[in-house]
Structures are given as structure tokens and as C-alpha cells.
Design a protein around this motif. Structure first.
Motif, short mmCIF file in Angstrom:
data_model
loop_
_atom_site.label_atom_id
_atom_site.label_comp_id
_atom_site.label_asym_id
_atom_site.label_seq_id
_atom_site.Cartn_x
_atom_site.Cartn_y
_atom_site.Cartn_z
N ALA A 117 0.77 -1.05 -0.21
CA ALA A 117 0.11 0.00 0.05
C ALA A 117 0.60 1.12 -0.01
CB ALA A 117 -1.09 -0.07 1.19
N ASP A 118 0.41 2.12 -0.63
CA ASP A 118 1.16 3.56 -0.80
C ASP A 118 -0.08 4.79 -0.80
OD1 ASP A 118 3.90 2.67 -1.45
OD2 ASP A 118 2.80 1.89 -3.22
N VAL A 119 0.29 5.73 -0.06
CA VAL A 119 -0.29 7.02 -0.04
C VAL A 119 0.35 7.79 -1.30
CG1 VAL A 119 -0.94 9.22 0.94
CG2 VAL A 119 -1.02 6.94 2.50
N LEU A 120 -0.49 8.26 -2.26
CA LEU A 120 -0.37 9.12 -3.31
C LEU A 120 -0.56 10.65 -3.19
CD1 LEU A 120 -1.72 6.73 -6.07
CD2 LEU A 120 0.75 6.80 -5.19
N VAL A 121 0.20 11.62 -3.33
CA VAL A 121 -0.24 12.93 -3.54
C VAL A 121 0.45 13.47 -4.79
CG1 VAL A 121 0.36 15.36 -2.31
CG2 VAL A 121 0.42 13.13 -0.81
N PHE A 122 -0.44 14.11 -5.56
CA PHE A 122 -0.08 14.71 -6.63
C PHE A 122 -0.64 16.07 -7.01
CE2 PHE A 122 -4.24 12.30 -6.97
CZ PHE A 122 -4.95 13.23 -7.71
N GLY A 123 -0.07 16.56 -7.86
CA GLY A 123 -0.54 17.98 -8.34
C GLY A 123 0.36 18.43 -9.67
N GLY A 124 0.03 19.56 -10.31
CA GLY A 124 0.34 20.05 -11.69
C GLY A 124 -0.68 20.47 -12.52
N PRO A 125 -0.24 21.08 -13.62
CA PRO A 125 -0.94 21.79 -14.42
C PRO A 125 -1.91 20.75 -15.47
CG PRO A 125 1.15 21.69 -15.41
CD PRO A 125 1.53 21.12 -13.99
N VAL A 126 -3.00 21.32 -15.71
CA VAL A 126 -3.91 20.66 -16.59
C VAL A 126 -4.09 21.53 -17.90
CG1 VAL A 126 -5.93 19.07 -17.09
CG2 VAL A 126 -4.76 19.12 -14.86
N PHE A 127 -4.15 21.02 -19.09
CA PHE A 127 -4.55 21.60 -20.44
C PHE A 127 -5.60 21.16 -20.73
CE2 PHE A 127 0.19 21.99 -19.79
CZ PHE A 127 0.26 23.31 -19.89
N ASN A 128 -6.81 21.92 -20.99
CA ASN A 128 -8.04 21.45 -21.46
C ASN A 128 -8.33 21.94 -22.82
OD1 ASN A 128 -8.92 20.16 -18.99
ND2 ASN A 128 -8.86 22.48 -18.53
N VAL A 129 -9.01 21.01 -23.68
CA VAL A 129 -9.39 21.56 -25.14
C VAL A 129 -10.97 21.25 -25.17
CG1 VAL A 129 -8.93 21.29 -27.57
CG2 VAL A 129 -7.01 21.05 -26.00
N GLY A 130 -11.80 22.28 -25.35
CA GLY A 130 -13.04 22.17 -25.45
C GLY A 130 -13.29 21.40 -26.69
N LEU A 131 -14.03 20.46 -26.72
CA LEU A 131 -14.27 19.65 -28.28
C LEU A 131 -15.90 19.91 -28.58
CD1 LEU A 131 -12.85 16.06 -27.53
CD2 LEU A 131 -11.75 17.95 -28.44
N SER A 132 -16.67 20.03 -27.52
CA SER A 132 -18.11 20.42 -28.18
C SER A 132 -18.90 21.01 -26.96
CB SER A 132 -18.82 18.79 -28.49
OG SER A 132 -20.17 19.15 -28.36
N THR A 133 -19.55 21.85 -27.34
CA THR A 133 -20.42 22.51 -26.16
C THR A 133 -22.10 22.64 -26.68
OG1 THR A 133 -18.95 24.05 -25.07
CG2 THR A 133 -21.14 24.74 -24.95
N LEU A 134 -23.09 22.07 -25.75
CA LEU A 134 -24.18 22.19 -26.26
C LEU A 134 -25.18 23.00 -25.41
CD1 LEU A 134 -24.69 18.14 -26.94
CD2 LEU A 134 -24.20 20.08 -28.62
N ALA A 135 -25.94 23.91 -26.11
CA ALA A 135 -26.88 24.48 -25.32
C ALA A 135 -28.43 24.19 -25.67
CB ALA A 135 -26.75 26.12 -25.44
N ASN A 136 -29.03 23.60 -24.64
CA ASN A 136 -30.49 23.03 -25.11
C ASN A 136 -30.37 21.86 -26.07
OD1 ASN A 136 -32.11 24.44 -23.46
ND2 ASN A 136 -32.39 26.15 -24.51
N TYR A 137 -29.09 21.33 -26.05
CA TYR A 137 -28.66 20.10 -27.10
C TYR A 137 -28.57 20.73 -28.47
CZ TYR A 137 -29.49 18.00 -22.56
OH TYR A 137 -29.13 17.59 -21.33
N LYS A 138 -28.18 21.88 -28.54
CA LYS A 138 -28.15 22.31 -30.06
C LYS A 138 -26.58 23.07 -29.89
CE LYS A 138 -32.99 23.48 -31.34
NZ LYS A 138 -33.95 24.55 -31.63
N LYS A 139 -25.91 22.70 -30.75
CA LYS A 139 -24.42 23.21 -30.90
C LYS A 139 -24.64 24.62 -31.03
CE LYS A 139 -21.03 20.82 -32.18
NZ LYS A 139 -19.93 19.81 -32.90
N VAL A 140 -23.66 25.29 -30.19
CA VAL A 140 -23.62 26.80 -30.08
C VAL A 140 -22.20 27.34 -30.51
CG1 VAL A 140 -24.03 28.86 -28.86
CG2 VAL A 140 -25.43 26.97 -28.47
N ALA A 141 -22.01 27.61 -31.65
CA ALA A 141 -20.34 28.06 -32.01
C ALA A 141 -19.84 28.95 -31.23
CB ALA A 141 -20.30 28.01 -33.46
#
Length: 208
Positions: A117-141
Motif C-alpha cells: 500500500a502507498d499513499v499518493l499525493v499529486f499536483g500540477g497543470p492540466v491543459f483542456n481543449v473544448g471539443l463540444s458545447t451544447l446549449a439546449n442540446y443544439k451546438k452553439v459555435a
């Protein structure tokens, strides 16, 4: 250019040096994400906004490569989905959802316990790329949620043999297309986004 090549060469050497002990893992998690709602009641109105929380999940892989002692570097790739629904003052419902590609680069710290068993501690940057956004289930560009951003994450977990459980918190650092250091309101909004997550994972391949 020489500096970039030197950094790439150093990174490659580190990964090659730790290749024999690199551990690939598959992880799934529940996410609870703060979100600014944008909605339009009809064509004559402008955009309204309101803060709410989206719920969903993510699945992906990470590759933990030991660097020095119990410290490791763990790049990864995750696909996430989250959605939410609000009932407006006129009793109409407005829903939104998004799909993101998340690419974290975590530093991992292992604290050995008894047995496997090991305890894990982690941290750092995360880069996000938005692939799709839906508003009222219609794509909003033109929604600001289709974007590139980054955040910072801290978390902890417990690993027993091949299996682990973990929790973490991510705060958005730059999550607006109109972000500007000279605009105080823009800076304030960029720090509003945050995500809580909790999940499980399993290490594949040979254990060291």
C-alpha cells in the motif's frame, strides 16, 4: 530553437531512463464542475448568465514515470463529459453540456505504507481543449465554453497493489477567450471555474 531541442532531449532521456519502471494506468472519475451558464430566452434578448454546477465523468490513461526516489512524472489524457439543467424564472428549462480533452502533467509523490500500500499525493497543470458545447442540446459555435484553457490540480489517493482510489481539486487559471491581465473583471472570471473529482484506477502491465 536550441533551447527547445535541449528540453525535448532531456525529457526524452528522463522517460527512456524510467521506461523499465513506467506504469500505465486506466482511470475513471466522477466530476462536479462549476460552470457559468449562458442562455438566451428568445432572439430579441441578449445573453443572460448564471453560475451553476455540472456533473459528469471522465475516463483516460496516465503514464507514471519515476524520476527521483518516490517522485514521478505522470502525463495523461482524459475525455470528460459534464452537463447541467436550470429552471429559469419563467419555468422554462435550459440545459448545457460539454465534452473536453484534458491533458494533465502531474508530479506524483509516493508515501509507502505497510505491505503493498502507498499513499499518493499529486499536483500540477492540466491543459483542456473544448471539443463540444451544447446549449439546449443544439451546438452553439460562439459560446465561450468552446475553448482552450488550463488549470492547476492538487489531489491525494491510496494505492493497494494495482488498484487505487483518488480525489482531487482543479481550479481554472485561464478559462475565458477574452482573458486579459489588464482587465480586472476578466481576471476575476478566469479564476471562478473549479472542479472536484473522485475516482478509481488500475495499473496495467508488470509491477515493479
Amino acid at each position: 530553437m536550441k533551447k527547445v531541442l535541449s528540453i525535448l532531449a532531456l525529457t526524452g532521456a528522463m522517460l527512456f531512463a524510467g521506461e523499465a519502471y513506467a506504469q500505465l494506468s486506466v482511470n475513471v472519475a466522477y466530476i462536479h464542475q462549476q460552470h457559468t451558464f449562458y442562455y438566451q430566452k428568445d432572439a430579441a434578448d441578449g445573453l443572460f448568465d448564471n453560475m451553476d454546477y455540472m456533473n459528469g465523468g471522465m475516463i483516460g490513461v496516465s503514464l507514471n514515470t519515476p524520476m527521483l526516489g518516490t517522485v514521478g512524472l505522470a502525463p495523461g489524457a482524459y475525455l470528460s463529459f459534464a452537463s447541467a439543467k436550470q429552471t429559469l424564472a419563467d419555468s422554462s428549462d435550459f440545459s448545457t453540456s460539454n465534452v473536453n480533452l484534458k491533458i494533465p502533467f502531474y508530479l506524483n509523490f509516493k508515501i509507502p505504507l505497510s505491505g503493498s500500500a502507498d499513499v499518493l499525493v499529486f499536483g500540477g497543470p492540466v491543459f483542456n481543449v473544448g471539443l463540444s458545447t451544447l446549449a439546449n442540446y443544439k451546438k452553439v459555435a460562439d459560446q465561450m465554453d468552446v475553448h482552450f484553457d488550463m488549470g492547476g490540480t492538487v489531489g491525494a489517493g491510496l494505492q493497494i497493489s494495482r488498484f487505487r482510489i483518488f480525489v482531487g481539486y482543479n481550479i481554472g487559471l485561464i478559462d475565458r477567450d477574452d482573458f486579459s491581465l489588464t482587465n480586472k473583471e476578466s481576471v476575476k472570471k478566469a479564476w471562478e471555474g473549479s472542479t472536484l473529482f473522485a475516482g478509481v484506477g488500475v495499473v496495467l502491465g508488470q509491477m515493479k
